[in-house]
Design a protein around this motif. Structure first.
Motif, PDB file in Angstrom:
ATOM      1  N   ASP A  93       0.852  -1.194   0.000  1.00  0.00           N
ATOM      2  CA  ASP A  93       0.000   0.000   0.000  1.00  0.00           C
ATOM      3  C   ASP A  93       0.886   1.241   0.000  1.00  0.00           C
ATOM      4  O   ASP A  93       1.346   1.693   1.044  1.00  0.00           O
ATOM      5  N   LEU A  94       1.104   1.803  -1.169  1.00  0.00           N
ATOM      6  CA  LEU A  94       2.017   2.940  -1.270  1.00  0.00           C
ATOM      7  C   LEU A  94       1.435   4.218  -0.682  1.00  0.00           C
ATOM      8  O   LEU A  94       2.159   5.207  -0.512  1.00  0.00           O
ATOM      9  N   ASP A  95       0.152   4.199  -0.367  1.00  0.00           N
ATOM     10  CA  ASP A  95      -0.454   5.355   0.287  1.00  0.00           C
ATOM     11  C   ASP A  95      -0.408   5.247   1.812  1.00  0.00           C
ATOM     12  O   ASP A  95      -0.864   6.150   2.512  1.00  0.00           O
ATOM     13  N   ALA A  96       0.147   4.151   2.320  1.00  0.00           N
ATOM     14  CA  ALA A  96       0.177   3.940   3.772  1.00  0.00           C
ATOM     15  C   ALA A  96       1.273   4.749   4.451  1.00  0.00           C
ATOM     16  O   ALA A  96       1.241   4.934   5.669  1.00  0.00           O
ATOM     17  N   SER A  97       2.255   5.221   3.679  1.00  0.00           N
ATOM     18  CA  SER A  97       3.337   6.039   4.224  1.00  0.00           C
ATOM     19  C   SER A  97       3.412   7.344   3.455  1.00  0.00           C
ATOM     20  O   SER A  97       3.192   7.377   2.239  1.00  0.00           O
ATOM     21  N   ASN A  98       3.740   8.410   4.168  1.00  0.00           N
ATOM     22  CA  ASN A  98       3.896   9.704   3.511  1.00  0.00           C
ATOM     23  C   ASN A  98       5.251  10.303   3.875  1.00  0.00           C
ATOM     24  O   ASN A  98       6.050   9.691   4.594  1.00  0.00           O
ATOM     25  N   ALA A  99       5.501  11.496   3.401  1.00  0.00           N
ATOM     26  CA  ALA A  99       6.800  12.132   3.624  1.00  0.00           C
ATOM     27  C   ALA A  99       7.089  12.315   5.105  1.00  0.00           C
ATOM     28  O   ALA A  99       8.233  12.132   5.553  1.00  0.00           O
ATOM     29  N   ALA A 100       6.068  12.651   5.873  1.00  0.00           N
ATOM     30  CA  ALA A 100       6.264  12.860   7.307  1.00  0.00           C
ATOM     31  C   ALA A 100       6.703  11.565   7.994  1.00  0.00           C
ATOM     32  O   ALA A 100       7.539  11.589   8.910  1.00  0.00           O
ATOM     33  N   ASP A 101       6.152  10.425   7.561  1.00  0.00           N
ATOM     34  CA  ASP A 101       6.555   9.137   8.133  1.00  0.00           C
ATOM     35  C   ASP A 101       8.027   8.865   7.841  1.00  0.00           C
ATOM     36  O   ASP A 101       8.790   8.465   8.735  1.00  0.00           O
ATOM     37  N   PHE A 102       8.426   9.064   6.588  1.00  0.00           N
ATOM     38  CA  PHE A 102       9.828   8.847   6.228  1.00  0.00           C
ATOM     39  C   PHE A 102      10.745   9.786   7.012  1.00  0.00           C
ATOM     40  O   PHE A 102      11.790   9.373   7.530  1.00  0.00           O
ATOM     41  N   GLU A 103      10.360  11.038   7.108  1.00  0.00           N
ATOM     42  CA  GLU A 103      11.203  12.017   7.798  1.00  0.00           C
ATOM     43  C   GLU A 103      11.369  11.669   9.268  1.00  0.00           C
ATOM     44  O   GLU A 103      12.475  11.770   9.825  1.00  0.00           O
ATOM     45  N   HIS A 104      10.284  11.230   9.909  1.00  0.00           N
ATOM     46  CA  HIS A 104      10.370  10.886  11.330  1.00  0.00           C
ATOM     47  C   HIS A 104      11.244   9.659  11.546  1.00  0.00           C
ATOM     48  O   HIS A 104      12.129   9.650  12.416  1.00  0.00           O
ATOM     49  N   ILE A 105      11.008   8.617  10.749  1.00  0.00           N
ATOM     50  CA  ILE A 105      11.771   7.380  10.915  1.00  0.00           C
ATOM     51  C   ILE A 105      13.251   7.617  10.628  1.00  0.00           C
ATOM     52  O   ILE A 105      14.122   7.173  11.387  1.00  0.00           O
ATOM     53  N   PHE A 106      13.551   8.351   9.556  1.00  0.00           N
ATOM     54  CA  PHE A 106      14.957   8.614   9.231  1.00  0.00           C
ATOM     55  C   PHE A 106      15.600   9.569  10.234  1.00  0.00           C
ATOM     56  O   PHE A 106      16.802   9.457  10.511  1.00  0.00           O
ATOM     57  N   SER A 107      14.821  10.500  10.795  1.00  0.00           N
ATOM     58  CA  SER A 107      15.409  11.462  11.738  1.00  0.00           C
ATOM     59  C   SER A 107      15.944  10.770  12.981  1.00  0.00           C
ATOM     60  O   SER A 107      16.939  11.210  13.562  1.00  0.00           O
ATOM     61  N   VAL A 108      15.295   9.695  13.390  1.00  0.00           N
ATOM     62  CA  VAL A 108      15.759   8.937  14.558  1.00  0.00           C
ATOM     63  C   VAL A 108      16.741   7.852  14.142  1.00  0.00           C
ATOM     64  O   VAL A 108      17.880   7.799  14.614  1.00  0.00           O
ATOM     65  N   ASN A 109      16.301   6.969  13.242  1.00  0.00           N
ATOM     66  CA  ASN A 109      17.078   5.771  12.938  1.00  0.00           C
ATOM     67  C   ASN A 109      18.400   6.073  12.239  1.00  0.00           C
ATOM     68  O   ASN A 109      19.399   5.389  12.490  1.00  0.00           O
ATOM     69  N   VAL A 110      18.410   7.071  11.373  1.00  0.00           N
ATOM     70  CA  VAL A 110      19.619   7.359  10.593  1.00  0.00           C
ATOM     71  C   VAL A 110      20.329   8.611  11.101  1.00  0.00           C
ATOM     72  O   VAL A 110      21.470   8.546  11.570  1.00  0.00           O
ATOM     73  N   THR A 111      19.641   9.753  11.034  1.00  0.00           N
ATOM     74  CA  THR A 111      20.278  10.997  11.477  1.00  0.00           C
ATOM     75  C   THR A 111      20.637  10.931  12.955  1.00  0.00           C
ATOM     76  O   THR A 111      21.735  11.354  13.359  1.00  0.00           O
ATOM     77  N   GLY A 112      19.750  10.383  13.766  1.00  0.00           N
ATOM     78  CA  GLY A 112      20.018  10.276  15.200  1.00  0.00           C
ATOM     79  C   GLY A 112      21.223   9.405  15.491  1.00  0.00           C
ATOM     80  O   GLY A 112      22.059   9.733  16.346  1.00  0.00           O
ATOM     81  N   THR A 113      21.324   8.280  14.787  1.00  0.00           N
ATOM     82  CA  THR A 113      22.488   7.413  14.957  1.00  0.00           C
ATOM     83  C   THR A 113      23.771   8.150  14.588  1.00  0.00           C
ATOM     84  O   THR A 113      24.777   8.091  15.305  1.00  0.00           O
ATOM     85  N   TYR A 114      23.737   8.862  13.471  1.00  0.00           N
ATOM     86  CA  TYR A 114      24.915   9.628  13.051  1.00  0.00           C
ATOM     87  C   TYR A 114      25.277  10.702  14.076  1.00  0.00           C
ATOM     88  O   TYR A 114      26.452  10.869  14.429  1.00  0.00           O
ATOM     89  N   GLN A 115      24.282  11.416  14.542  1.00  0.00           N
ATOM     90  CA  GLN A 115      24.547  12.489  15.511  1.00  0.00           C
ATOM     91  C   GLN A 115      25.119  11.939  16.814  1.00  0.00           C
ATOM     92  O   GLN A 115      26.001  12.557  17.418  1.00  0.00           O
ATOM     93  N   MET A 116      24.630  10.780  17.223  1.00  0.00           N
ATOM     94  CA  MET A 116      25.138  10.187  18.460  1.00  0.00           C
ATOM     95  C   MET A 116      26.585   9.741  18.274  1.00  0.00           C
ATOM     96  O   MET A 116      27.421   9.920  19.172  1.00  0.00           O
ATOM     97  N   ILE A 117      26.898   9.205  17.114  1.00  0.00           N
ATOM     98  CA  ILE A 117      28.284   8.825  16.822  1.00  0.00           C
ATOM     99  C   ILE A 117      29.186  10.056  16.811  1.00  0.00           C
ATOM    100  O   ILE A 117      30.275  10.049  17.393  1.00  0.00           O
ATOM    101  N   ARG A 118      28.724  11.112  16.168  1.00  0.00           N
ATOM    102  CA  ARG A 118      29.531  12.338  16.100  1.00  0.00           C
ATOM    103  C   ARG A 118      29.782  12.903  17.495  1.00  0.00           C
ATOM    104  O   ARG A 118      30.899  13.350  17.804  1.00  0.00           O
ATOM    105  N   ALA A 119      28.774  12.858  18.362  1.00  0.00           N
ATOM    106  CA  ALA A 119      28.931  13.395  19.717  1.00  0.00           C
ATOM    107  C   ALA A 119      29.913  12.577  20.545  1.00  0.00           C
ATOM    108  O   ALA A 119      30.663  13.122  21.364  1.00  0.00           O
TER     109      ALA A 119
END
Length: 256
Positions: free
Chosen positions: A102-128
């Motif tokens: 279901d390609l309508d089950a996810s939107n940009a906000a879902d991707f942004e939230h998941i990536f902000s924690v799982n990817v960007t957050g991981t990177y930021q924690m490593i950098r710190a």
């Protein structure tokens, strides 16, 4: 007095599941533990108490790793209390269930939230943590990824894509941070924790687990302790291992 002479680990998302089991495993190995949490304060405090029962120091640190400021504060909290950071376990993560068909089950906000924690957050924690990890004789980072990174399946396409990004980041940072810091990832398949209850009711969850156990070559599914043991091994014992993404799924990736 700052510091106890013991090694120090930060575990993000340490209030439950794999994070809690990891904090407890490191405490059992003689590490002082910083347990990060965002919402689950009670869980974080409970596992901190269990860690202290093993004769080490354990503190909790509130912070949403999607915030760079929070990541810097978590690292600073560890250094202020223990004078060092020897290991970082990036376990914090989020998802939102959405059927891949279901390609309508996810939107940009879902991707942004998941990536902000799982990817960007991981990177930021490593950098710190990196400036402090470089001062350690151990210098280990373990990222908690998923076999979804390879299969493209799981709770949502956004989640799977975020875990693929974590694996890519693990490889890149293993090169750039060597030789001072080793960077590895664990990639669990389905793990028997409360994580999946957010998209299963009790009956369907039981049936889901039984089907997985039947299909797995090892006729079992991993628990949080199994993942924690692998994280501790990568940190404490696998001193010549870096840039690895270790699948832990009772053989399900074999496609039997």
């Amino acid at each position: 007095m700052v510091g106890t002479g013991r090694k120090c680990v930060i575990v993000t998302g340490g209030g439950s599941g794999i994070g809690a089991a990891t904090a407890f495993a490191f405490a059992g190995a003689g590490y002082d533990v910083v347990i990060n949490y965002n919402r689950n304060r009670d869980g974080a405090e409970a596992i901190a108490d269990r860690c202290r029962d093993q004769g080490v120091e354990a503190i909790t640190a509130l912070g949403d790793i999607a915030s760079d400021e929070a990541c810097l504060l978590i690292a600073d909290t560890a250094v202020q209390r223990f004078g060092r950071i020897d290991a970082l376990v990036n376990n914090a993560g989020v998802t939102r269930y959405a059927a891949a068909s279901d390609l309508d089950a996810s939107n940009a906000a879902d991707f942004e939230h998941i990536f902000s924690v799982n990817v960007t957050g991981t990177y930021q924690m490593i950098r710190a943590a990196t400036p402090h990890l470089k001062k350690s004789d151990l210098g280990s980072i373990v990222n908690v990824s998923s076999d979804s990174a390879f299969s493209g399946s799981g709770s949502s396409l956004a989640y799977a894509a975020s875990k693929g990004a974590i694996n890519t980041m693990t490889l890149g940072l293993a090169r750039s941070l060597a030789p001072a810091i080793r960077v590895n990832a664990v990639c669990p398949g389905f793990v028997d924790t409360t994580w999946a209850l957010s998209w299963h009711d009790e009956n369907s969850y039981k049936a889901f687990k039984e089907n997985l156990i039947s299909a797995a070559p090892l006729k079992s599914i991993p628990g949080a302790t199994d993942i924690a043991d692998a994280i501790l091994w990568l940190t404490d014992h696998a001193t010549k291992v870096t840039g690895q993404c270790l699948v832990i799924d009772s053989g399900m990736h074999l496609g039997v």
